[in-house]
Motif scaffolding. Structure first.
Motif, PDB file in Angstrom:
ATOM      1  N   SER A 114      17.995  -5.141  21.661  1.00 26.16           N
ATOM      2  CA  SER A 114      18.495  -4.267  20.595  1.00 26.16           C
ATOM      3  C   SER A 114      19.833  -4.755  20.068  1.00 26.16           C
ATOM      4  O   SER A 114      20.098  -4.704  18.862  1.00 26.16           O
ATOM      5  CB  SER A 114      18.622  -2.834  21.105  1.00 26.16           C
ATOM      6  OG  SER A 114      19.486  -2.761  22.227  1.00 26.16           O
ATOM      7  N   ASP A 115      20.676  -5.257  20.966  1.00 26.03           N
ATOM      8  CA  ASP A 115      21.983  -5.758  20.537  1.00 26.03           C
ATOM      9  C   ASP A 115      21.874  -7.142  19.906  1.00 26.03           C
ATOM     10  O   ASP A 115      22.544  -7.442  18.919  1.00 26.03           O
ATOM     11  CB  ASP A 115      22.943  -5.807  21.733  1.00 26.03           C
ATOM     12  CG  ASP A 115      23.255  -4.419  22.261  1.00 26.03           C
ATOM     13  OD1 ASP A 115      23.726  -3.587  21.472  1.00 26.03           O
ATOM     14  OD2 ASP A 115      23.016  -4.164  23.451  1.00 26.03           O
ATOM     15  N   PHE A 116      21.041  -7.993  20.482  1.00 29.27           N
ATOM     16  CA  PHE A 116      20.848  -9.333  19.932  1.00 29.27           C
ATOM     17  C   PHE A 116      20.316  -9.266  18.509  1.00 29.27           C
ATOM     18  O   PHE A 116      20.668 -10.075  17.661  1.00 29.27           O
ATOM     19  CB  PHE A 116      19.865 -10.130  20.797  1.00 29.27           C
ATOM     20  CG  PHE A 116      20.473 -10.759  22.014  1.00 29.27           C
ATOM     21  CD1 PHE A 116      21.790 -10.502  22.363  1.00 29.27           C
ATOM     22  CD2 PHE A 116      19.737 -11.609  22.814  1.00 29.27           C
ATOM     23  CE1 PHE A 116      22.355 -11.072  23.493  1.00 29.27           C
ATOM     24  CE2 PHE A 116      20.287 -12.191  23.941  1.00 29.27           C
ATOM     25  CZ  PHE A 116      21.604 -11.920  24.281  1.00 29.27           C
ATOM     26  N   ARG A 117      19.449  -8.283  18.265  1.00 26.62           N
ATOM     27  CA  ARG A 117      18.839  -8.162  16.936  1.00 26.62           C
ATOM     28  C   ARG A 117      19.910  -8.001  15.856  1.00 26.62           C
ATOM     29  O   ARG A 117      19.849  -8.628  14.796  1.00 26.62           O
ATOM     30  CB  ARG A 117      17.866  -6.993  16.917  1.00 26.62           C
ATOM     31  CG  ARG A 117      17.033  -6.902  15.643  1.00 26.62           C
ATOM     32  CD  ARG A 117      15.882  -5.936  15.795  1.00 26.62           C
ATOM     33  NE  ARG A 117      14.799  -6.527  16.597  1.00 26.62           N
ATOM     34  CZ  ARG A 117      14.546  -6.192  17.863  1.00 26.62           C
ATOM     35  NH1 ARG A 117      15.278  -5.274  18.464  1.00 26.62           N
ATOM     36  NH2 ARG A 117      13.567  -6.773  18.536  1.00 26.62           N
ATOM     37  N   GLY A 118      20.910  -7.158  16.123  1.00 29.06           N
ATOM     38  CA  GLY A 118      21.993  -6.959  15.163  1.00 29.06           C
ATOM     39  C   GLY A 118      22.832  -8.211  14.976  1.00 29.06           C
ATOM     40  O   GLY A 118      23.225  -8.561  13.863  1.00 29.06           O
ATOM     41  N   ILE A 119      23.112  -8.910  16.080  1.00 24.36           N
ATOM     42  CA  ILE A 119      23.912 -10.131  16.031  1.00 24.36           C
ATOM     43  C   ILE A 119      23.195 -11.213  15.227  1.00 24.36           C
ATOM     44  O   ILE A 119      23.773 -11.853  14.350  1.00 24.36           O
ATOM     45  CB  ILE A 119      24.214 -10.637  17.455  1.00 24.36           C
ATOM     46  CG1 ILE A 119      25.140  -9.646  18.188  1.00 24.36           C
ATOM     47  CG2 ILE A 119      24.855 -12.026  17.411  1.00 24.36           C
ATOM     48  CD1 ILE A 119      25.339  -9.960  19.656  1.00 24.36           C
ATOM     49  N   ILE A 120      21.918 -11.409  15.521  1.00 27.43           N
ATOM     50  CA  ILE A 120      21.143 -12.458  14.851  1.00 27.43           C
ATOM     51  C   ILE A 120      20.944 -12.142  13.382  1.00 27.43           C
ATOM     52  O   ILE A 120      21.011 -13.039  12.519  1.00 27.43           O
ATOM     53  CB  ILE A 120      19.795 -12.651  15.567  1.00 27.43           C
ATOM     54  CG1 ILE A 120      20.042 -13.248  16.962  1.00 27.43           C
ATOM     55  CG2 ILE A 120      18.879 -13.571  14.759  1.00 27.43           C
ATOM     56  CD1 ILE A 120      18.839 -13.247  17.864  1.00 27.43           C
ATOM     57  N   SER A 121      20.732 -10.884  13.063  1.00 26.93           N
ATOM     58  CA  SER A 121      20.607 -10.492  11.662  1.00 26.93           C
ATOM     59  C   SER A 121      21.877 -10.843  10.902  1.00 26.93           C
ATOM     60  O   SER A 121      21.827 -11.308   9.761  1.00 26.93           O
ATOM     61  CB  SER A 121      20.327  -8.989  11.562  1.00 26.93           C
ATOM     62  OG  SER A 121      20.237  -8.591  10.208  1.00 26.93           O
ATOM     63  N   GLY A 122      23.025 -10.649  11.552  1.00 22.08           N
ATOM     64  CA  GLY A 122      24.297 -11.004  10.930  1.00 22.08           C
ATOM     65  C   GLY A 122      24.435 -12.497  10.710  1.00 22.08           C
ATOM     66  O   GLY A 122      24.977 -12.939   9.684  1.00 22.08           O
ATOM     67  N   VAL A 123      23.954 -13.290  11.656  1.00 20.73           N
ATOM     68  CA  VAL A 123      23.991 -14.751  11.528  1.00 20.73           C
ATOM     69  C   VAL A 123      23.138 -15.199  10.339  1.00 20.73           C
ATOM     70  O   VAL A 123      23.553 -16.044   9.534  1.00 20.73           O
ATOM     71  CB  VAL A 123      23.486 -15.426  12.823  1.00 20.73           C
ATOM     72  CG1 VAL A 123      23.329 -16.934  12.607  1.00 20.73           C
ATOM     73  CG2 VAL A 123      24.440 -15.155  13.975  1.00 20.73           C
ATOM     74  N   ILE A 124      21.954 -14.633  10.217  1.00 24.33           N
ATOM     75  CA  ILE A 124      21.061 -14.992   9.117  1.00 24.33           C
ATOM     76  C   ILE A 124      21.669 -14.593   7.774  1.00 24.33           C
ATOM     77  O   ILE A 124      21.601 -15.341   6.793  1.00 24.33           O
ATOM     78  CB  ILE A 124      19.683 -14.338   9.310  1.00 24.33           C
ATOM     79  CG1 ILE A 124      18.999 -14.921  10.552  1.00 24.33           C
ATOM     80  CG2 ILE A 124      18.801 -14.555   8.077  1.00 24.33           C
ATOM     81  CD1 ILE A 124      17.701 -14.241  10.930  1.00 24.33           C
ATOM     82  N   THR A 125      22.281 -13.418   7.733  1.00 24.29           N
ATOM     83  CA  THR A 125      22.935 -12.963   6.503  1.00 24.29           C
ATOM     84  C   THR A 125      24.056 -13.915   6.096  1.00 24.29           C
ATOM     85  O   THR A 125      24.219 -14.249   4.912  1.00 24.29           O
ATOM     86  CB  THR A 125      23.502 -11.542   6.681  1.00 24.29           C
ATOM     87  OG1 THR A 125      22.425 -10.638   6.925  1.00 24.29           O
ATOM     88  CG2 THR A 125      24.256 -11.094   5.434  1.00 24.29           C
TER      89      THR A 125
END
Length: 203
Positions: A114-125
């Motif tokens: 759940s936490d990784f998902r937010g981090i990775i989404s930020g990287v992609i953005t």
């Protein structure tokens, strides 16, 4: 501000007691009574901050590792974040293994997913902005889930089989994979992006 600081300090005090007790017995055998007795808070205070011991465990990992990782520029320099995670696992090997053995691989992975998902989404953005492209929403969601599953699963496997993993190679491989694959996706998207000068030739 004073209340928030007091709340954070109380949470850290409770988490410290959990880690202390986890060094002596399995996570599944630990009770709220033991924790509050060790740290000197009452039961009402514990449940004011945490729904249960599982919520406390998740918060502890978030506070000590996930929130720190969020401060790294993972897109530009993923090495620092990866090295931090490796160091954290080394320092807390017994605690992490204790949690793993008590709640199982999938539940442990869910803690981080759940936490990784937010981090990775930020990287992609951030990559989208760097390449001046915008991925289709469904594809961006797919990429986020893909990397989340890969990295959270890899982290859990690495925790259990760390003696078979070369740390320097882990940093090198993960860094190379993150940079090359994400940048490759963005470059392809940019190459396929219509230019302002492109026109449709009509008869």
């Amino acid at each position: 501000m004073k209340h928030s600081v007091t709340t954070l300090n109380t949470k850290r005090l409770i988490a410290s007691s959990l880690k202390k007790i986890m060094s002596k017995k399995p996570f599944s055998k630990i009770t709220v009574t033991e924790i509050i007795k060790d740290c000197g808070v009452n039961r009402k205070t514990f449940y004011y901050h945490f729904a249960d011991i599982y919520a406390l465990l998740k918060w502890m990992f978030e506070e000590e590792a996930v929130e720190v990782v969020k401060n790294f520029d993972i897109y530009t320099n993923p090495e620092e974040a990866i090295e931090f995670v490796i160091e954290y696992v080394e320092k807390n090997e017994h605690i992490i293994n204790c949690a793993y053995d008590s709640i199982g691989r999938e539940e442990m992975k869910n803690f981080f997913s759940s936490d990784f998902r937010g981090i990775i989404s930020g990287v992609i953005t951030k990559a989208e902005k760097s390449f001046e492209v915008e991925l289709d929403a469904d594809y961006k969601k797919f990429l986020t889930n893909f990397y989340t599953e890969a990295f959270s699963g890899m982290l859990i496997d690495w925790v259990k089989d760390r003696e078979f993993t070369d740390e320097k190679l882990t940093v090198e491989y993960v860094t190379k994979t993150v940079k090359s694959t994400i940048e490759g996706v963005m470059q392809k998207e940019k190459d396929n992006k219509p230019t302002p000068d492109s026109k449709t030739n009509c008869p």
